[in-house]
Design an enzyme around this catalytic site. Structure first.
Site, PDB file in Angstrom:
ATOM      1  N   ASP B  25      -0.387   4.306  11.147  1.00 30.44           N
ATOM      2  CA  ASP B  25      -0.088   2.926  10.729  1.00 30.44           C
ATOM      3  C   ASP B  25       0.807   2.265  11.764  1.00 30.44           C
ATOM      4  O   ASP B  25       1.817   2.850  12.167  1.00 30.44           O
ATOM      5  CB  ASP B  25       0.693   2.929   9.399  1.00 30.44           C
ATOM      6  CG  ASP B  25      -0.220   3.024   8.190  1.00 30.44           C
ATOM      7  OD1 ASP B  25      -1.445   3.161   8.368  1.00 30.44           O
ATOM      8  OD2 ASP B  25       0.305   2.955   7.056  1.00 30.44           O
ATOM      9  N   LYS B  82      -6.363  -3.164   7.225  1.00 32.13           N
ATOM     10  CA  LYS B  82      -6.498  -3.074   5.770  1.00 32.13           C
ATOM     11  C   LYS B  82      -6.851  -4.410   5.136  1.00 32.13           C
ATOM     12  O   LYS B  82      -6.356  -5.449   5.567  1.00 32.13           O
ATOM     13  CB  LYS B  82      -5.181  -2.587   5.152  1.00 32.13           C
ATOM     14  CG  LYS B  82      -4.882  -1.116   5.395  1.00 32.13           C
ATOM     15  CD  LYS B  82      -3.623  -0.720   4.638  1.00 32.13           C
ATOM     16  CE  LYS B  82      -3.103   0.652   5.037  1.00 32.13           C
ATOM     17  NZ  LYS B  82      -3.915   1.754   4.532  1.00 32.13           N
ATOM     18  N   GLY B 154       3.740   5.615   1.195  1.00 34.01           N
ATOM     19  CA  GLY B 154       5.126   5.164   1.323  1.00 34.01           C
ATOM     20  C   GLY B 154       6.122   5.999   0.544  1.00 34.01           C
ATOM     21  O   GLY B 154       7.287   5.627   0.428  1.00 34.01           O
ATOM     22  N   ARG B 166      -6.915  18.872  -3.357  1.00 34.79           N
ATOM     23  CA  ARG B 166      -7.258  20.051  -4.174  1.00 34.79           C
ATOM     24  C   ARG B 166      -8.322  19.688  -5.203  1.00 34.79           C
ATOM     25  O   ARG B 166      -9.259  20.437  -5.440  1.00 34.79           O
ATOM     26  CB  ARG B 166      -6.018  20.572  -4.908  1.00 34.79           C
ATOM     27  CG  ARG B 166      -5.015  21.279  -4.023  1.00 34.79           C
ATOM     28  CD  ARG B 166      -5.263  22.762  -4.025  1.00 34.79           C
ATOM     29  NE  ARG B 166      -4.159  23.496  -3.425  1.00 34.79           N
ATOM     30  CZ  ARG B 166      -4.319  24.654  -2.790  1.00 34.79           C
ATOM     31  NH1 ARG B 166      -5.522  25.204  -2.685  1.00 34.79           N
ATOM     32  NH2 ARG B 166      -3.294  25.274  -2.276  1.00 34.79           N
ATOM     33  N   GLY B 215       1.715  10.094   2.109  1.00 31.66           N
ATOM     34  CA  GLY B 215       2.869  10.967   1.908  1.00 31.66           C
ATOM     35  C   GLY B 215       3.122  11.974   3.016  1.00 31.66           C
ATOM     36  O   GLY B 215       4.043  12.776   2.926  1.00 31.66           O
ATOM     37  N   SER B 237       4.011   5.453   6.759  1.00 31.66           N
ATOM     38  CA  SER B 237       5.436   5.231   6.980  1.00 31.66           C
ATOM     39  C   SER B 237       6.102   6.422   7.670  1.00 31.66           C
ATOM     40  O   SER B 237       7.172   6.275   8.258  1.00 31.66           O
ATOM     41  CB  SER B 237       6.118   4.988   5.630  1.00 31.66           C
ATOM     42  OG  SER B 237       5.277   4.253   4.780  1.00 31.66           O
TER      43      SER B 237
END
Lengths: 190, 295
Positions: B25, B82, B154, B166, B215, B237
């Site tokens: 990003d 995006k 984020g 998973r 994440g 992020s």
């Protein structure tokens, strides 16, 4: 059976492994100099040439790869072709410089200019047209001594045989046609 | 849907080229340059990184066009951008601009709470997020040429990306051991088109590349996502909200390529400063979650 290494730093190495299997070869992913020493021929796949250059630099793969190409066959597709050329344009960048040719990056434009073309008049044997998948592809602007053009698209070479080595600006690994991978397998002796 | 359709193959083709890479990003040309220099295989242009969107609130929209242009002019790698879920017009604008990939993303404020974009009508390829197999197959049927787990953008917390990867892998494995007469019920259960359920039953994987996002903050997070089956990763992020973006970007690229080699991941993890601050998903209010946007 010859073992075909596929440089797996980044890019569509998995698609090449599938194509080598279909053509009757044994693929092996190569990420280190030690793995490179175990293979009989090497494919540098499509992907981002700048990313592959960084990773070659981080892990000291540059010299081992150049050394490998001095006596063993290497096949570069798209980003792989860029990495093998002596001269790279748009922008100019480092390369393994194993093949005397000039290559311009992203020469057709961006992704919206990516396309599938059917090539006739190629030197691969058989009358069947050759499918060529171009993804943000480069264009070979000059082929030096020792390069034999096997296929062209819009009057520029897209598949060139350099004797021991082979380059394509398109992605034969994304087509069902096995002729290009078979040609490379013929160059590799176990 | 014809998976041998030429346009579709070219769209999936670019996703194939991004495999094994890190998509970062970026909000401006300077960050794009840092990303490319570190070895990113593509950049994602957006107006604010997800953790800032979370902090500042308000409506998050498609990035300013001038910023995207600047990023496209700066780097030689593919540029993605995006759009809001269901915002057909933003997508048409980005297509006209010539970006290489569009992310119809839950990170931005949805424009349509019922419908996603019918992506087959576009020449530009799309990537979409998902939390499970059914969601992935619905997006693919609409024309997405790349799938990524949503994770929780984020948050700096890998737990949701792990849960989603998973889940998808498990649901795909389960389909491969069922007999054909059980597949229609699976189609009903997953709320997904039968043809795609059948495809997964036969091949054990999606017909398009399956990446991970949401994440990832450390080199070990990157390696974990790849170990669980992600074919490439998106880092939002995690890079530009850390104390050392350039070093961290490089370290994540290294760990991502050599995820099977613990020594390489160890080496990549050394000498890094502080990762971005993380959030505990369990203490968050349902309304703060981005992953529940879209369906």
């Amino acid at each position: 059976m010859a073992t075909i290494g596929i440089l797996a730093l980044q890019g569509d190495f998995a698609a090449h492994a599938g194509a080598i299997r279909r053509a009757g070869g044994r693929p092996m992913e190569v990420r280190t100099a030690a793995e490179l020493a175990a293979v009989d021929g090497l494919i540098i796949p499509g992907g981002e040439s700048t990313t592959m250059l960084k990773l070659m630099d981080y892990y000291g793969m540059f010299e081992p790869l150049r050394e490998f190409g001095r006596d063993k066959p290497v096949f570069g597709t798209c980003a792989g072709a860029i990495l093998l050329a002596t001269e790279v344009m748009n922008p100019s960048q480092a390369s393994l410089a194993l093949l005397d040719m000039a290559v311009e990056r992203n020469a057709y434009g961006r992704q919206l200019d990516s396309r599938v073309a059917m090539l006739s008049g190629h030197q691969l044997g058989g009358d069947e047209e050759l499918e060529a998948v171009f993804i943000r592809a480069p264009i070979i602007r000059r082929v030096g001594d020792g390069g034999v053009i096997l296929a062209s698209y819009q009057s520029t070479p897209v598949l060139v045989d350099f004797g021991r080595h082979l380059v394509a600006t398109f992605h034969p690994e994304l087509s069902a046609d096995q002729r290009v991978h078979s040609l490379f397998l013929e160059k590799v002796r176990p | 849907m014809n998976y041998l359709d030429e346009t579709y193959r070219v769209k999936v083709g670019l996703a194939e080229m991004l495999k094994g890479g890190v998509i970062m990003d970026v909000t401006d040309a300077k960050q794009a340059e840092i990303a490319e220099k570190a070895g990113a295989c593509a950049v994602m242009a957006l107006e604010r990184v997800p953790s800032d969107i979370r902090k500042e609130g308000g409506v998050a929209r498609m990035s300013q066009i001038s910023k995207i242009r600047e990023i496209m002019a700066t780097c030689s790698i593919p540029v993605m951008a995006k759009v809001r879920i269901g915002h057909i017009a933003e997508a048409r604008v980005l297509e006209a601009l010539g970006v290489d990939y569009i992310d119809e993303s839950e990170v931005l404020t949805p424009a349509d709470e019922e419908n996603h974009i019918w992506k087959r009508d576009f020449k530009v390829p799309f990537v979409c997020g998902c939390r499970n197999l059914g969601e992935a197959l619905r997006r693919i049927h609409e024309g997405a040429a790349m799938i990524r787990t949503k994770g929780e953008a984020g948050s700096g917390n890998i737990v949701e990306a792990v849960r989603h990867m998973r889940t998808i892998i498990r649901e795909m494995k389960q389909l491969t051991v069922l007999s054909p007469d059980e597949l229609m019920a699976e189609s009903k259960k997953h709320q997904a088109p039968f043809e795609l359920i059948h495809y997964v039953h036969e091949h054990g994987k999606l017909p398009v590349p399956n990446f991970s996002a949401g994440g990832i903050a450390t080199p070990a997070d990157a390696a974990l996502a790849r170990m669980l089956g992600a074919e490439a990763i998106f880092v939002g992020s995690g890079i530009f909200k850390s104390s050392d973006p350039e070093k961290r970007a490089k370290a994540i690229v290294k760990a991502n390529t050599h995820y099977q080699d613990p020594k390489a991941v160890l080496e990549a993890s050394e000498e890094l400063g502080d990762a971005m601050p993380g959030l505990d998903i369990r203490t968050m209010d349902e309304s703060e979650l981005m992953q529940t946007r879209g369906w």
